[in-house]
Design a protein around this motif. Structure first.
Motif, PDB file in Angstrom:
ATOM      1  N   SER A  39       1.272  -1.372   0.089  1.00 32.49           N
ATOM      2  CA  SER A  39       0.180  -0.126   0.273  1.00 32.49           C
ATOM      3  C   SER A  39       0.260   1.417   0.523  1.00 32.49           C
ATOM      4  O   SER A  39       0.444   1.919  -0.430  1.00 32.49           O
ATOM      5  CB  SER A  39      -1.272  -0.163   0.770  1.00 32.49           C
ATOM      6  OG  SER A  39      -0.452  -0.088   2.273  1.00 32.49           O
ATOM      7  N   HIS A  40       2.097   1.174   0.589  1.00 32.27           N
ATOM      8  CA  HIS A  40       3.039   2.602   0.753  1.00 32.27           C
ATOM      9  C   HIS A  40       3.633   2.793  -0.823  1.00 32.27           C
ATOM     10  O   HIS A  40       3.944   3.519  -1.309  1.00 32.27           O
ATOM     11  CB  HIS A  40       3.717   2.173   1.711  1.00 32.27           C
ATOM     12  CG  HIS A  40       5.242   1.458   0.937  1.00 32.27           C
ATOM     13  ND1 HIS A  40       5.074  -0.092   1.304  1.00 32.27           N
ATOM     14  CD2 HIS A  40       6.020   1.314   0.451  1.00 32.27           C
ATOM     15  CE1 HIS A  40       6.637  -0.800   0.933  1.00 32.27           C
ATOM     16  NE2 HIS A  40       6.668   0.330   0.504  1.00 32.27           N
ATOM     17  N   ALA A  41       3.654   1.684  -1.416  1.00 29.68           N
ATOM     18  CA  ALA A  41       4.164   1.748  -2.969  1.00 29.68           C
ATOM     19  C   ALA A  41       3.410   1.977  -3.706  1.00 29.68           C
ATOM     20  O   ALA A  41       3.496   2.201  -4.583  1.00 29.68           O
ATOM     21  CB  ALA A  41       4.894   0.733  -3.148  1.00 29.68           C
ATOM     22  N   PHE A  42       1.699   1.688  -3.243  1.00 29.68           N
ATOM     23  CA  PHE A  42       0.321   2.147  -4.411  1.00 29.68           C
ATOM     24  C   PHE A  42       0.308   3.241  -5.537  1.00 29.68           C
ATOM     25  O   PHE A  42       0.363   3.364  -6.168  1.00 29.68           O
ATOM     26  CB  PHE A  42      -0.570   1.825  -3.967  1.00 29.68           C
ATOM     27  CG  PHE A  42      -2.220   2.009  -4.954  1.00 29.68           C
ATOM     28  CD1 PHE A  42      -2.285  -0.011  -4.775  1.00 29.68           C
ATOM     29  CD2 PHE A  42      -2.651   2.724  -5.085  1.00 29.68           C
ATOM     30  CE1 PHE A  42      -3.377   0.243  -5.997  1.00 29.68           C
ATOM     31  CE2 PHE A  42      -3.965   2.381  -5.892  1.00 29.68           C
ATOM     32  CZ  PHE A  42      -3.681   0.847  -6.415  1.00 29.68           C
ATOM     33  N   ALA A  43      -0.060   3.958  -4.494  1.00 28.08           N
ATOM     34  CA  ALA A  43       0.213   5.866  -5.423  1.00 28.08           C
ATOM     35  C   ALA A  43       1.177   6.502  -6.154  1.00 28.08           C
ATOM     36  O   ALA A  43       1.027   6.812  -6.969  1.00 28.08           O
ATOM     37  CB  ALA A  43      -0.095   6.679  -3.853  1.00 28.08           C
ATOM     38  N   ASP A  44       2.635   5.767  -6.139  1.00 28.42           N
ATOM     39  CA  ASP A  44       3.770   5.813  -6.956  1.00 28.42           C
ATOM     40  C   ASP A  44       3.615   5.387  -8.273  1.00 28.42           C
ATOM     41  O   ASP A  44       3.726   5.260  -9.195  1.00 28.42           O
ATOM     42  CB  ASP A  44       5.123   5.587  -6.133  1.00 28.42           C
ATOM     43  CG  ASP A  44       5.408   6.636  -5.233  1.00 28.42           C
ATOM     44  OD1 ASP A  44       5.147   7.984  -5.524  1.00 28.42           O
ATOM     45  OD2 ASP A  44       6.526   6.972  -3.687  1.00 28.42           O
ATOM     46  N   MET A  45       2.804   4.237  -7.622  1.00 28.59           N
ATOM     47  CA  MET A  45       3.177   3.243  -9.287  1.00 28.59           C
ATOM     48  C   MET A  45       1.774   3.555  -9.981  1.00 28.59           C
ATOM     49  O   MET A  45       1.923   3.599 -10.997  1.00 28.59           O
ATOM     50  CB  MET A  45       2.593   1.736  -8.454  1.00 28.59           C
ATOM     51  CG  MET A  45       2.053   0.421  -9.742  1.00 28.59           C
ATOM     52  SD  MET A  45       3.442   0.446 -10.487  1.00 28.59           S
ATOM     53  CE  MET A  45       4.203  -0.441  -9.753  1.00 28.59           C
ATOM     54  N   LEU A  46       1.001   4.043  -9.102  1.00 31.27           N
ATOM     55  CA  LEU A  46      -0.342   4.652 -10.535  1.00 31.27           C
ATOM     56  C   LEU A  46       0.717   5.833 -11.379  1.00 31.27           C
ATOM     57  O   LEU A  46      -0.071   6.417 -12.392  1.00 31.27           O
ATOM     58  CB  LEU A  46      -1.490   5.576  -9.492  1.00 31.27           C
ATOM     59  CG  LEU A  46      -2.467   4.132  -8.811  1.00 31.27           C
ATOM     60  CD1 LEU A  46      -3.396   4.762  -8.114  1.00 31.27           C
ATOM     61  CD2 LEU A  46      -2.922   3.147 -10.285  1.00 31.27           C
ATOM     62  N   SER A  47       1.677   6.905  -9.913  1.00 27.72           N
ATOM     63  CA  SER A  47       1.622   8.010 -10.621  1.00 27.72           C
ATOM     64  C   SER A  47       3.112   7.831 -12.383  1.00 27.72           C
ATOM     65  O   SER A  47       2.959   8.075 -13.042  1.00 27.72           O
ATOM     66  CB  SER A  47       2.001   8.446 -10.079  1.00 27.72           C
ATOM     67  OG  SER A  47       1.638   9.457  -9.506  1.00 27.72           O
ATOM     68  N   ASP A  48       3.666   6.549 -11.437  1.00 28.43           N
ATOM     69  CA  ASP A  48       4.621   5.615 -12.963  1.00 28.43           C
ATOM     70  C   ASP A  48       3.780   4.793 -14.003  1.00 28.43           C
ATOM     71  O   ASP A  48       4.270   5.224 -15.697  1.00 28.43           O
ATOM     72  CB  ASP A  48       4.699   4.734 -11.876  1.00 28.43           C
ATOM     73  CG  ASP A  48       5.790   4.896 -11.126  1.00 28.43           C
ATOM     74  OD1 ASP A  48       6.140   5.894 -11.229  1.00 28.43           O
ATOM     75  OD2 ASP A  48       6.539   4.586  -9.898  1.00 28.43           O
ATOM     76  N   ILE A  49       2.894   4.651 -13.947  1.00 29.88           N
ATOM     77  CA  ILE A  49       1.606   4.171 -15.383  1.00 29.88           C
ATOM     78  C   ILE A  49       0.958   5.014 -16.190  1.00 29.88           C
ATOM     79  O   ILE A  49       0.887   4.638 -17.051  1.00 29.88           O
ATOM     80  CB  ILE A  49       0.958   2.850 -14.895  1.00 29.88           C
ATOM     81  CG1 ILE A  49      -0.042   3.412 -13.902  1.00 29.88           C
ATOM     82  CG2 ILE A  49       2.004   2.205 -14.458  1.00 29.88           C
ATOM     83  CD1 ILE A  49      -0.712   1.919 -13.472  1.00 29.88           C
ATOM     84  N   ALA A  50       0.691   5.910 -15.246  1.00 31.79           N
ATOM     85  CA  ALA A  50      -0.211   7.015 -16.295  1.00 31.79           C
ATOM     86  C   ALA A  50       0.050   6.913 -17.285  1.00 31.79           C
ATOM     87  O   ALA A  50      -0.968   7.291 -18.061  1.00 31.79           O
ATOM     88  CB  ALA A  50      -0.647   8.237 -15.105  1.00 31.79           C
ATOM     89  N   ARG A  78      -5.406   9.437  -9.632  1.00 32.70           N
ATOM     90  CA  ARG A  78      -5.041   9.635 -10.492  1.00 32.70           C
ATOM     91  C   ARG A  78      -5.051   8.730 -11.606  1.00 32.70           C
ATOM     92  O   ARG A  78      -4.393   9.359 -12.887  1.00 32.70           O
ATOM     93  CB  ARG A  78      -3.893   9.068  -9.781  1.00 32.70           C
ATOM     94  CG  ARG A  78      -2.874   9.855  -9.453  1.00 32.70           C
ATOM     95  CD  ARG A  78      -1.672   9.004  -8.209  1.00 32.70           C
ATOM     96  NE  ARG A  78      -1.580   9.370  -6.953  1.00 32.70           N
ATOM     97  CZ  ARG A  78      -0.484  10.518  -5.660  1.00 32.70           C
ATOM     98  NH1 ARG A  78       0.784  10.078  -6.615  1.00 32.70           N
ATOM     99  NH2 ARG A  78      -0.475  11.085  -5.374  1.00 32.70           N
ATOM    100  N   LEU A  79      -6.245   8.131 -12.102  1.00 32.14           N
ATOM    101  CA  LEU A  79      -6.376   7.724 -13.198  1.00 32.14           C
ATOM    102  C   LEU A  79      -8.298   7.769 -13.605  1.00 32.14           C
ATOM    103  O   LEU A  79      -8.394   6.534 -13.855  1.00 32.14           O
ATOM    104  CB  LEU A  79      -5.605   5.906 -13.237  1.00 32.14           C
ATOM    105  CG  LEU A  79      -5.003   5.867 -13.616  1.00 32.14           C
ATOM    106  CD1 LEU A  79      -4.114   4.333 -13.344  1.00 32.14           C
ATOM    107  CD2 LEU A  79      -3.745   6.397 -14.017  1.00 32.14           C
ATOM    108  N   PRO A  80      -8.422   9.017 -13.635  1.00 33.36           N
ATOM    109  CA  PRO A  80      -9.869   9.419 -14.083  1.00 33.36           C
ATOM    110  C   PRO A  80     -10.302   8.850 -14.677  1.00 33.36           C
ATOM    111  O   PRO A  80      -9.838   8.300 -16.305  1.00 33.36           O
ATOM    112  CB  PRO A  80      -9.585  10.870 -13.596  1.00 33.36           C
ATOM    113  CG  PRO A  80      -8.745  11.208 -14.611  1.00 33.36           C
ATOM    114  CD  PRO A  80      -7.260  10.336 -13.828  1.00 33.36           C
ATOM    115  N   GLY A  81     -11.661   7.954 -15.073  1.00 30.27           N
ATOM    116  CA  GLY A  81     -11.946   7.880 -16.259  1.00 30.27           C
ATOM    117  C   GLY A  81     -12.109   6.143 -16.459  1.00 30.27           C
ATOM    118  O   GLY A  81     -12.793   5.676 -17.303  1.00 30.27           O
ATOM    119  N   ARG A  82     -11.691   5.699 -15.931  1.00 31.18           N
ATOM    120  CA  ARG A  82     -10.835   4.487 -16.336  1.00 31.18           C
ATOM    121  C   ARG A  82     -11.781   3.145 -15.419  1.00 31.18           C
ATOM    122  O   ARG A  82     -12.648   3.231 -14.052  1.00 31.18           O
ATOM    123  CB  ARG A  82      -9.872   4.027 -16.488  1.00 31.18           C
ATOM    124  CG  ARG A  82      -9.028   4.448 -17.127  1.00 31.18           C
ATOM    125  CD  ARG A  82      -7.219   4.501 -16.870  1.00 31.18           C
ATOM    126  NE  ARG A  82      -6.008   4.958 -17.580  1.00 31.18           N
ATOM    127  CZ  ARG A  82      -6.289   4.741 -19.227  1.00 31.18           C
ATOM    128  NH1 ARG A  82      -6.414   3.569 -19.237  1.00 31.18           N
ATOM    129  NH2 ARG A  82      -4.769   5.801 -19.384  1.00 31.18           N
TER     130      ARG A  82
END
Length: 346
Positions: free
Chosen positions: A89-100, A131-135
Motif C-alpha cells: 500500500s505504501h507504494a501504490f500511489a507512486d505506482m499509479l503515477s508511474d503508469i499513468a 490519478r487515473l480518472p475515467g477508467r
C-alpha cells in the motif's frame, strides 16, 4: 510477423512480483491469458525467466511457460487490456503515477493491494479515481494465502467494481477449478475489510503468543468483526460485504492462519520479541504497521470507539506493552453487547 497487441488478446499486466502477484499471474497464464509479470528487481525477473520459479517468495511453484517476465514497466503495460497492481500500500500511489503516462486509453485498472494511503487514510480506489480518472476500476480481495493458491488448494475471493462488466471480466481471467471468484459492487466495503483485518490479526496473534487460549482468540475475532462493521457502516459500506469474503472471510483466515505476516507479528510481540526484530524476522512488508494508524484516524473522525484497533496501534507504537494492552481490553466497563443495535457506537 508483427506481434498482435496484447489488448486485442485480452492481455494482462501484473505489477508486483512478490508472492501474491506471482500467484495471480500464474493463475491467469494457466487460463491461457497472455500475461506479463513486472517487478522492481530486474535481476530476480531474469532468474525467474530462466528457472521458471520465484525462488524468494514461492520456490516450490513451477511457473507456466505462458507467463512472460518484463523488467521494463513501459513494455509491461503497453497495450495491456487490464493492469493488475499487486504492490504494498505504501507504494501504490507512486505506482499509479508511474503508469499513468504509459497506459493506452482503454486500459482497465485493478488492484489486489490491501491497505490505505499512509498518512491520509484515503482508500486506494480514491487514489485510482484521482490519478487515473475515467477508467474502469476494480479491487480483488478475500481470504487467500498466496502459497495455498500457488499450490492449487481451493480458494475463494471476490472482485468489486462499479463497472459490473469489468468485474466479471477480471473474474473470468482468474477463475479456475480451485480458485473461485465472486463479484460485487461495494468497492469501499471490500477495501475496508481487506485492510482492517490486518490490524485485528495482530491482536489475535498477540493473544496466542501470550498463550491466552482459544476463548480469547474467538472473543477478539468476534469483537473485531464488530469494530469492522461499525466503521464500515459509518463510512457507507454495505454490511453484507463485510460479512462476506472480503470481511469476515479474510478476517478469520488472517487471525488464525500462521501464513499471515500480521498474525506472525502479533505472535512475536506476544512472546516478548521487540517490534523491529519481529518485522526483520518476517522479512516482508507487514501492512498492519501503517494500517493501524489509518483505522484509528478514521475511527476518531467518525467518533467511534474501537478498543481493539486502538490497542493494536498503541502496541505497535510502543505506547503500551502487549500485556498492558490486553489488560486494558479486559478492564473496560461492563456493558450490553449491542447497546445501540448491531451498529451502535459502543
Amino acid at each position: 510477423m508483427t506481434e498482435q497487441p496484447i489488448a486485442e488478446r485480452g492481455g494482462l499486466a501484473v505489477l508486483g512480483a512478490g508472492s501474491w502477484g506471482t500467484a495471480l499471474a500464474t493463475l491467469a497464464a494457466r487460463n491461457g491469458v497472455p500475461t506479463h509479470l513486472w517487478g522492481r528487481d530486474a535481476t530476480a525477473l531474469v532468474d525467474m525467466a530462466a528457472s521458471h520459479r520465484n525462488q524468494r517468495y514461492l520456490p516450490d511453484l513451477q511457473l507456466p511457460t505462458g507467463l512472460s517476465f518484463e523488467p521494463d514497466l513501459a513494455k509491461a503495460v503497453r497495450h495491456a487490456a487490464t493492469v493488475l497492481i499487486v504492490v504494498p500500500s505504501h507504494a501504490f500511489a507512486d505506482m499509479l503515477s508511474d503508469i499513468a503516462p504509459l497506459l493506452d486509453p482503454g486500459t482497465q485498472i485493478a488492484w489486489a493491494t490491501k491497505g490505505f494511503e499512509p498518512g491520509t487514510g484515503r482508500f486506494l480506489h480514491e487514489l485510482v479515481a484521482e490519478r487515473l480518472p475515467g477508467r474502469a476500476a476494480a479491487v480483488l480481495t478475500g481470504p487467500s494465502f498466496a502459497r495455498e493458491v500457488a499450490a492449487g488448494q481451493p480458494s475463494a475471493v471476490t472482485v468489486h467494481s462499479e463497472d459490473a462488466v469489468f468485474a466479471q471480466h477480471l473474474a473470468d481471467l482468474l477463475h479456475a477449478p480451485n480458485f473461485r471468484v465472486y463479484t460485487g459492487n461495494d468497492v469501499l466495503g471490500a477495501e475496508l475489510g481487506g485492510a482492517m483485518k490486518n490490524v485485528l490479526a495482530v491482536a489475535t496473534g498477540v493473544a496466542d503468543g501470550m498463550q491466552l487460549g482459544l476463548n480469547a482468540r474467538a472473543g477478539l475475532i468476534t469483537r473485531g468483526m464488530n469494530e469492522m462493521l461499525r466503521l464500515g457502516v459509518a463510512l457507507g459500506a454495505k454490511p453484507e460485504t463485510l460479512m462476506g469474503l472480503s470481511g469476515l472471510g479474510d478476517l478469520v483466515l488472517t487471525c488464525t492462519g500462521d501464513l499471515s505476516r500480521n498474525r506472525r507479528l502479533g505472535l512475536a510481540l506476544g512472546q516478548g520479541i521487540g517490534i523491529h526484530e519481529a518485522v526483520a524476522q518476517i522479512g516482508q512488508v507487514v501492512e498492519s504497521m501503517v494500517t493501524a494508524d489509518e483505522v484509528v484516524r478514521l475511527a476518531d473522525k467518525h467518533h467511534l470507539d474501537l478498543p481493539i484497533s486502538k490497542g493494536v496501534r498503541a502496541v505497535l507504537h510502543g505506547e503500551v506493552t502487549p500485556v498492558e494492552g490486553m489488560k486494558a481490553l479486559m478492564a473496560r466497563e461492563q456493558k450490553p453487547e449491542y447497546p445501540q443495535g448491531l451498529f451502535g457506537t459502543h
